[in-house]
Scaffold this active site. Structure first.
Site, PDB file in Angstrom:
ATOM      1  N   ARG A 102       0.884  -1.186   0.000  1.00 16.38           N
ATOM      2  CA  ARG A 102       0.000   0.000   0.000  1.00 16.38           C
ATOM      3  C   ARG A 102       0.911   1.222   0.000  1.00 16.38           C
ATOM      4  NH1 ARG A 102      -5.290   1.178   3.608  1.00 16.38           N
ATOM      5  NH2 ARG A 102      -6.072  -0.090   1.899  1.00 16.38           N
ATOM      6  N   HIS A 129      -7.337   1.135  -6.355  1.00 12.92           N
ATOM      7  CA  HIS A 129      -7.557   0.181  -5.254  1.00 12.92           C
ATOM      8  C   HIS A 129      -8.224  -1.073  -5.837  1.00 12.92           C
ATOM      9  CE1 HIS A 129      -7.792  -1.286  -1.304  1.00 12.92           C
ATOM     10  NE2 HIS A 129      -8.641  -0.454  -0.741  1.00 12.92           N
ATOM     11  N   GLN A 132     -10.051  -3.742  -3.656  1.00 16.01           N
ATOM     12  CA  GLN A 132     -11.364  -3.279  -3.221  1.00 16.01           C
ATOM     13  C   GLN A 132     -12.397  -3.484  -4.325  1.00 16.01           C
ATOM     14  OE1 GLN A 132     -12.227  -1.788  -0.047  1.00 16.01           O
ATOM     15  NE2 GLN A 132     -14.176  -2.412  -0.936  1.00 16.01           N
ATOM     16  N   ASP A 220     -17.465   7.026  -0.954  1.00 13.44           N
ATOM     17  CA  ASP A 220     -16.196   6.878  -0.225  1.00 13.44           C
ATOM     18  C   ASP A 220     -15.914   8.215   0.455  1.00 13.44           C
ATOM     19  OD1 ASP A 220     -13.706   6.035   0.702  1.00 13.44           O
ATOM     20  OD2 ASP A 220     -12.690   6.292  -1.227  1.00 13.44           O
ATOM     21  N   CYS A 260     -16.469   1.532   0.664  1.00 12.58           N
ATOM     22  CA  CYS A 260     -15.291   0.686   0.898  1.00 12.58           C
ATOM     23  C   CYS A 260     -14.841   0.709   2.347  1.00 12.58           C
ATOM     24  CB  CYS A 260     -14.158   1.122  -0.021  1.00 12.58           C
ATOM     25  SG  CYS A 260     -13.679   2.843   0.239  1.00 12.58           S
ATOM     26  N   ARG A 288     -13.604  -8.743   1.244  1.00 11.57           N
ATOM     27  CA  ARG A 288     -12.194  -8.508   0.947  1.00 11.57           C
ATOM     28  C   ARG A 288     -11.402  -9.789   1.182  1.00 11.57           C
ATOM     29  NH1 ARG A 288     -10.152  -3.346   1.269  1.00 11.57           N
ATOM     30  NH2 ARG A 288      -8.252  -4.334   0.536  1.00 11.57           N
TER      31      ARG A 288
HETATM   32  N1   CP Z   1     -11.253  -0.382   2.356  1.00  8.10           N
HETATM   33  C1   CP Z   1      -9.977  -0.473   2.775  1.00  8.10           C
HETATM   34  O1   CP Z   1      -9.046  -0.656   2.007  1.00  8.10           O
HETATM   35  O2   CP Z   1      -9.833  -0.341   4.122  1.00  8.10           O
HETATM   36  P1   CP Z   1      -8.450  -0.175   4.902  1.00  8.10           P
HETATM   37  O3   CP Z   1      -7.903   1.182   4.525  1.00  8.10           O
HETATM   38  O4   CP Z   1      -8.817  -0.253   6.359  1.00  8.10           O
HETATM   39  O5   CP Z   1      -7.525  -1.262   4.488  1.00  8.10           O
HETATM   40  N1  NVA Z   2     -10.082   6.716  -0.922  1.00 10.97           N
HETATM   41  C1  NVA Z   2      -9.711   6.184   0.364  1.00 10.97           C
HETATM   42  C2  NVA Z   2      -9.894   4.710   0.390  1.00 10.97           C
HETATM   43  C3  NVA Z   2      -9.579   4.055   1.701  1.00 10.97           C
HETATM   44  C4  NVA Z   2      -9.720   2.577   1.673  1.00 10.97           C
HETATM   45  C5  NVA Z   2      -8.279   6.554   0.661  1.00 10.97           C
HETATM   46  O1  NVA Z   2      -7.427   6.448  -0.229  1.00 10.97           O
HETATM   47  O2  NVA Z   2      -7.999   6.974   1.799  1.00 10.97           O
END
Ligand code: CP
Ligand code: NVA
Length: 302
Positions: A102, A129, A132, A220, A260, A288
């Site tokens: 990530r 993502h 997701q 989101d 998400c 997930r």
């Molecule tokens: N939706 C998602 O990716 O959640 P986290 O940021 O908690 O991993």
């Molecule tokens: N758009 C959000 C998604 C989190 C899972 C972010 O990038 O923070």
């Protein structure tokens, strides 16, 4: 070496097969447990940003498949700072049979993948993502029984989640309407990319028009990780894009709501909708695990 960096890098038949595998692995798990197809294998999980779902679901997925996962926090590795990305990729490839990362900059994922000798999975970047979006398709598939022809509306900030949702909708034959305020809309290049994948994509700044008659409303956070300095400015712009009971009434009667997570309740979504009869958000979060098992098995079973 195959990676899972973007939905667009996987063909429609491959994604169809991946979805079938996710359904199978979920059923297998529910019927007493998964076969240890990743026995003895390790996933290295590199995080530059916080996580609940991604971290826990990948770790649990590896355990269920007979392997294990190692969590590496932002401070530990200092990706590209303490140590160069090519070096991190080659070192981790000596210990682990897969890397999930990530990151902020999407280029860091492609660089990791270029230097790693094991599969690399995108656990979210500023741009996308895909894990997701794949879990979202599993959730919609379970609920509706098919994805082709589904009408999805995304309301809020056009962000990483929107982008991968668009790629997944394109590959699985759903359509997407995106309602975002001026200044927070999808870039022309991103829209062209999605339309180039065959997506029936409508962009608007009118949330009501976007959700009219749709099968699914998705939202989101207004402020993604890394944008915290803009949070106040965004809170002034986004309130008309809140997914609330009034907006939901404009969708089809059978419409479902996805998010998400993490949710900022009272901002992009109300408690009433998040916890209401149309919401699938916790099934979506749980999926997930099942979706990523399929990704891990497809990439790491040798
Ligand atoms: N939706 C998602 O990716 O959640 P986290 O940021 O908690 O991993
Ligand atoms: N758009 C959000 C998604 C989190 C899972 C972010 O990038 O923070």
């Amino acid at each position: 070496m195959r990676h899972f960096l973007e939905i667009a890098e996987w063909s429609a038949p491959e994604l169809e097969s991946l979805l079938n595998l996710a359904v199978h692995l979920k059923l297998e798990w529910q019927s007493g447990g998964n076969r240890p197809v990743l026995g003895g294998k390790i996933l290295a999980m590199v995080f530059q940003k916080p996580s609940l779902r991604t971290r826990v679901s990948f770790q649990v997925a590896m355990k269920h498949l007979g392997g294990d996962a190692i969590y590496l926090s932002p401070d530990e590795i200092g990706l590209g700072k303490r140590e160069s990305i090519p070096d991190v990729a080659r070192v981790l490839s000596g210990y682990a049979q897969g890397i999930m990362a990530r990151v902020f900059a999407p280029e860091h994922l492609t660089e990791l993948a270029a230097w790693a000798s094991v599969p690399v999975i995108n656990g979210l970047s500023d741009a996308s993502h895909p894990c997701q979006a794949f879990a979202d398709m599993l959730t919609l598939f379970e609920h509706f029984g098919a994805l082709r022809g589904l009408k999805i509306a995304y309301v809020g900030d056009s962000n990483n989640v929107t982008h991968s949702l668009g790629e997944a909708a394109a590959r699985y034959g759903a359509s997407l309407r995106v309602a975002s305020p001026q200044g927070y809309q999808m870039s022309v290049e991103a829209a062209e990319h999605l339309r180039g994948m065959g997506l029936a994509l409508t962009l608007t700044d009118d949330p009501k028009a976007a959700v009219e008659g749709v099968d699914c409303i998705y939202t989101d956070t207004w402020t993604s990780m890394g944008q915290e300095a803009e949070a106040e400015a965004r809170r002034r712009v986004f309130p008309p894009y809140q997914v609330n009971a009034d907006l939901l009434r404009l969708a089809a009667k059978h419409a479902v709501v996805l998010h998400c997570l993490p949710a900022h309740r009272g901002e992009e979504i109300t408690d009433e909708v998040a916890d209401g009869a149309h919401s699938l958000i916790f099934q979506q979060a749980a999926n997930r695990l099942h979706a990523q098992k399929a990704v891990l098995a497809r990439l790491m079973v040798s």
